[in-house]
Design a protein around this motif. Structure first.
Motif, PDB file in Angstrom:
ATOM      1  N   GLU A   1       0.980   3.226   1.192  1.00 53.40           N
ATOM      2  CA  GLU A   1       0.123   2.375   0.144  1.00 53.40           C
ATOM      3  C   GLU A   1       0.330   0.878   0.364  1.00 53.40           C
ATOM      4  OE1 GLU A   1      -0.830   2.989  -4.617  1.00 53.40           O
ATOM      5  OE2 GLU A   1       1.348   3.539  -3.681  1.00 53.40           O
ATOM      6  N   HIS A   2       1.592   0.543   0.892  1.00 54.33           N
ATOM      7  CA  HIS A   2       1.671  -0.925   1.012  1.00 54.33           C
ATOM      8  C   HIS A   2       0.691  -1.402   2.428  1.00 54.33           C
ATOM      9  CE1 HIS A   2       3.423  -4.926   1.666  1.00 54.33           C
ATOM     10  NE2 HIS A   2       3.750  -4.340   2.779  1.00 54.33           N
ATOM     11  N   ALA A   3       0.841  -0.442   3.286  1.00 54.99           N
ATOM     12  CA  ALA A   3       0.097  -0.982   4.598  1.00 54.99           C
ATOM     13  C   ALA A   3      -1.482  -0.973   4.126  1.00 54.99           C
ATOM     14  CB  ALA A   3       0.346   0.153   5.755  1.00 54.99           C
ATOM     15  N   GLU A   4      -1.771  -0.073   3.339  1.00 55.73           N
ATOM     16  CA  GLU A   4      -3.177  -0.073   2.992  1.00 55.73           C
ATOM     17  C   GLU A   4      -3.747  -1.246   2.239  1.00 55.73           C
ATOM     18  OE1 GLU A   4      -4.082   3.506   1.042  1.00 55.73           O
ATOM     19  OE2 GLU A   4      -3.876   4.853   2.813  1.00 55.73           O
ATOM     20  N   THR A   5      -2.787  -1.649   1.460  1.00 54.98           N
ATOM     21  CA  THR A   5      -2.972  -2.908   0.410  1.00 54.98           C
ATOM     22  C   THR A   5      -3.042  -4.227   1.593  1.00 54.98           C
ATOM     23  OG1 THR A   5      -1.778  -1.832  -1.397  1.00 54.98           O
ATOM     24  CG2 THR A   5      -2.169  -4.300  -1.469  1.00 54.98           C
TER      25      THR A   5
END
Length: 259
Positions: A15-19
């Motif tokens: 999720e952090h990478a997508e953000t």
């Protein structure tokens, strides 16, 4: 294979990478705003810290500048607001945009001779200089003065008239010189009713933190923004503001909870 304890960490990292990917693709995020968003995303998903103190962790990551936390200035700059164009400021005649009244005759450059400190009779006549020879190519085209190209006066402006867009409420400045005072008065009369009925200006700065992270930003922004700042009626999130230049997104992206 990942253990059950590692699965939440992997989901959080994904999720952090997508953000982060969304932040880098967001054209609204200038480098300072992008740095703030990345710091909050890092503090939320990766950095070790106390639960519920994500913003404190982000402030610690951003460090200090001039003895003050950089986080304070970055959050204040992200406060949703409308900023008029620089041309709408209170400029002096030599710095204001040129007069936009229509030009009646083409502009021709006429150099002025330097004044002599002595009388004309006392000046010793000198031999006239030969005419300069300019070598140009056969396809040379002399530059066109922008005043002739745009058909405007272009002289130093002294009078400013502000027009408010009837759709967005944004400011459109108009400048006029001393010779075109009648144009300034006529334009001011034409936009008087339009300005009175113009809506509140749509914000054009800030509002990116609420677009990525869910938090009580209505309580956070007043702590860092100037005392004169007031929340816009269009909302704090930049994704919720109407944009007449492009259609709204089909679906709103997910927002991570920061605090």
């Amino acid at each position: 294979m990942s253990t059950p304890d590692e699965l939440p960490r992997l989901d959080r990292a994904t999720e952090h990478a997508e953000t982060v990917h969304r932040i880098y693709l967001d054209r609204r995020a200038a480098p300072p705003a992008r740095e703030l968003l990345l710091a909050v995303a890092y503090a939320l998903a990766i950095a070790p810290g106390e639960p519920g103190r994500v913003l404190n962790t982000a402030a610690r990551v951003l460090g200090r500048k001039g003895g003050r936390p950089r986080f304070d200035a970055l959050v204040a700059d992200d406060a949703p607001r409308y900023e008029p164009p620089r041309a709408a400021g209170n400029w002096s005649p030599g710095q204001a945009p040129g007069c936009e009244a229509p030009r009646l005759r083409p502009y021709v450059y006429r150099p002025r001779p330097a004044p002599s400190p002595m009388d004309d009779e006392a000046v010793v006549p000198l031999r006239p200089l030969p005419e300069p020879i300019v070598h140009v190519g056969p396809d040379y085209v002399p530059p066109v003065d922008y005043r002739n190209e745009r058909g405007i006066c272009g002289a130093d402006s002294h009078h400013k008239v502000l027009e408010l867009d009837p759709r967005t409420g944004w400011t459109i400045p108009h400048w006029f010189c001393k010779r075109h005072v009648d144009h300034a008065e006529r334009v001011a009369e034409q936009v008087r009713e339009q300005n009175a009925a113009a809506p509140e200006p749509i914000p054009n700065r800030g509002g990116l933190l609420p677009a990525y992270f869910a938090a009580p930003w209505e309580d956070v922004y007043p702590q860092y923004a100037p005392a004169s700042w007031t929340p816009p009626s269009y909302g704090l999130c930049a994704d919720d503001w109407p944009d007449p230049g492009s259609p709204p997104p089909v679906s709103a992206p997910r927002r991570l909870r920061a605090v």
